[in-house]
Design a protein around this motif. Structure first.
Motif, PDB file in Angstrom:
ATOM      1  N   THR A  37       0.832  -1.199   0.000  1.00  0.00           N
ATOM      2  CA  THR A  37       0.000   0.000   0.000  1.00  0.00           C
ATOM      3  C   THR A  37       0.869   1.252   0.000  1.00  0.00           C
ATOM      4  O   THR A  37       0.589   2.212  -0.721  1.00  0.00           O
ATOM      5  N   PHE A  38       1.934   1.240   0.805  1.00  0.00           N
ATOM      6  CA  PHE A  38       2.829   2.391   0.824  1.00  0.00           C
ATOM      7  C   PHE A  38       3.521   2.594  -0.522  1.00  0.00           C
ATOM      8  O   PHE A  38       3.733   3.732  -0.953  1.00  0.00           O
ATOM      9  N   PHE A  39       3.876   1.510  -1.207  1.00  0.00           N
ATOM     10  CA  PHE A  39       4.475   1.649  -2.532  1.00  0.00           C
ATOM     11  C   PHE A  39       3.472   2.228  -3.532  1.00  0.00           C
ATOM     12  O   PHE A  39       3.851   3.032  -4.382  1.00  0.00           O
ATOM     13  N   CYS A  40       2.221   1.834  -3.428  1.00  0.00           N
ATOM     14  CA  CYS A  40       1.196   2.397  -4.316  1.00  0.00           C
ATOM     15  C   CYS A  40       1.006   3.889  -4.050  1.00  0.00           C
ATOM     16  O   CYS A  40       0.859   4.686  -4.983  1.00  0.00           O
ATOM     17  N   ILE A  65       9.599   1.812   9.412  1.00  0.00           N
ATOM     18  CA  ILE A  65       8.452   1.528  10.275  1.00  0.00           C
ATOM     19  C   ILE A  65       7.904   0.133  10.028  1.00  0.00           C
ATOM     20  O   ILE A  65       7.533  -0.576  10.966  1.00  0.00           O
ATOM     21  N   MET A  66       7.885  -0.318   8.786  1.00  0.00           N
ATOM     22  CA  MET A  66       7.379  -1.663   8.516  1.00  0.00           C
ATOM     23  C   MET A  66       8.320  -2.733   9.057  1.00  0.00           C
ATOM     24  O   MET A  66       7.869  -3.783   9.516  1.00  0.00           O
ATOM     25  N   VAL A  67       9.629  -2.474   9.031  1.00  0.00           N
ATOM     26  CA  VAL A  67      10.562  -3.422   9.642  1.00  0.00           C
ATOM     27  C   VAL A  67      10.307  -3.496  11.140  1.00  0.00           C
ATOM     28  O   VAL A  67      10.295  -4.580  11.735  1.00  0.00           O
ATOM     29  N   LEU A  68      10.062  -2.344  11.751  1.00  0.00           N
ATOM     30  CA  LEU A  68       9.735  -2.322  13.179  1.00  0.00           C
ATOM     31  C   LEU A  68       8.454  -3.095  13.459  1.00  0.00           C
ATOM     32  O   LEU A  68       8.396  -3.910  14.393  1.00  0.00           O
ATOM     33  N   LEU A  70       7.190  -5.496  11.713  1.00  0.00           N
ATOM     34  CA  LEU A  70       7.452  -6.907  11.468  1.00  0.00           C
ATOM     35  C   LEU A  70       8.184  -7.543  12.650  1.00  0.00           C
ATOM     36  O   LEU A  70       7.846  -8.643  13.082  1.00  0.00           O
ATOM     37  N   PHE A  71       9.164  -6.845  13.213  1.00  0.00           N
ATOM     38  CA  PHE A  71       9.871  -7.373  14.382  1.00  0.00           C
ATOM     39  C   PHE A  71       8.945  -7.501  15.576  1.00  0.00           C
ATOM     40  O   PHE A  71       9.008  -8.487  16.316  1.00  0.00           O
ATOM     41  N   VAL A  72       8.085  -6.537  15.797  1.00  0.00           N
ATOM     42  CA  VAL A  72       7.162  -6.595  16.929  1.00  0.00           C
ATOM     43  C   VAL A  72       6.196  -7.762  16.755  1.00  0.00           C
ATOM     44  O   VAL A  72       5.933  -8.513  17.706  1.00  0.00           O
ATOM     45  N   ILE A  73       5.691  -7.955  15.564  1.00  0.00           N
ATOM     46  CA  ILE A  73       4.768  -9.058  15.322  1.00  0.00           C
ATOM     47  C   ILE A  73       5.465 -10.399  15.518  1.00  0.00           C
ATOM     48  O   ILE A  73       4.919 -11.326  16.106  1.00  0.00           O
ATOM     49  N   MET A  74       6.716 -10.494  15.061  1.00  0.00           N
ATOM     50  CA  MET A  74       7.432 -11.763  15.185  1.00  0.00           C
ATOM     51  C   MET A  74       7.856 -12.040  16.625  1.00  0.00           C
ATOM     52  O   MET A  74       8.041 -13.193  17.004  1.00  0.00           O
TER      53      MET A  74
END
Length: 171
Positions: A37-40, A65-68, A70-74
């Motif tokens: 979505t951010f790329f769009c 922010i997306m890496v952050l 992703l780390f929090v979710i994992m």
């Protein structure tokens, strides 16, 4: 391909991927749809001749922010915390509210005609980095410096909280 066709295609793709962020059951897939979505949205910035905003959107949001996220979710064990099933009454109420909101939004869009841009007042240098820098460091210099001081204080606070020794109390 005409610019308006590209805009409509990107808009549909953005809405579809944003909808998949919400509807996806797997949180990892949800984060990946959010990156898409951010790329769009960044592609929309290119169509608006705002290349600097496109680069910042990709670097800050789709990158950091997306890496952050992703780390929090994992880090969380999401299999332990499965949400309880919703009752059929709750699902019915949610569907009624969502449908009502959709009807209201469609009525608002149909009633209010959105005017097109005034092409005679169009400035092709609007989103360029040089013009943005002149406005940022000219008219908005004080707010820019205040925000940088605020970020610096937040970083110092994060370091102090992170370096706390075991058993030490700062507050």
């Amino acid at each position: 391909m005409e610019i308006s066709n590209i805009w409509y295609f990107l808009s549909a793709l953005t809405l579809l991927s944003a909808l998949m962020v919400i509807l996806s059951k797997n949180p990892i897939h949800s984060v990946l749809y959010l990156v898409f979505t951010f790329f769009c949205i960044s592609a929309h910035y290119v169509l608006l001749n705002a290349q600097f905003l496109m680069a910042v959107n990709i670097i800050v949001y789709a990158g950091a922010i997306m890496v952050l996220f992703l780390f929090v979710i994992m880090m969380f064990d999401l299999k332990k915390n499965t949400p309880e099933a919703k009752s059929s009454m709750t699902k019915l109420a949610g569907s009624i509210v969502a449908g009502s909101l959709l009807v209201v939004l469609i009525a608002i869009v149909r009633k209010n005609a959105i005017p097109g841009p005034a092409l005679e007042k169009f400035n092709s240098q609007t989103g360029m980095v040089e013009n943005l820098g002149q406005v940022l460091y000219g008219e908005f210099l004080l707010p820019f410096e205040l925000v940088s001081i605020l970020f610096f204080v937040a970083m110092v606070g994060a370091v102090l909280l992170g370096k706390r020794e075991a058993g030490e109390r700062n507050f």
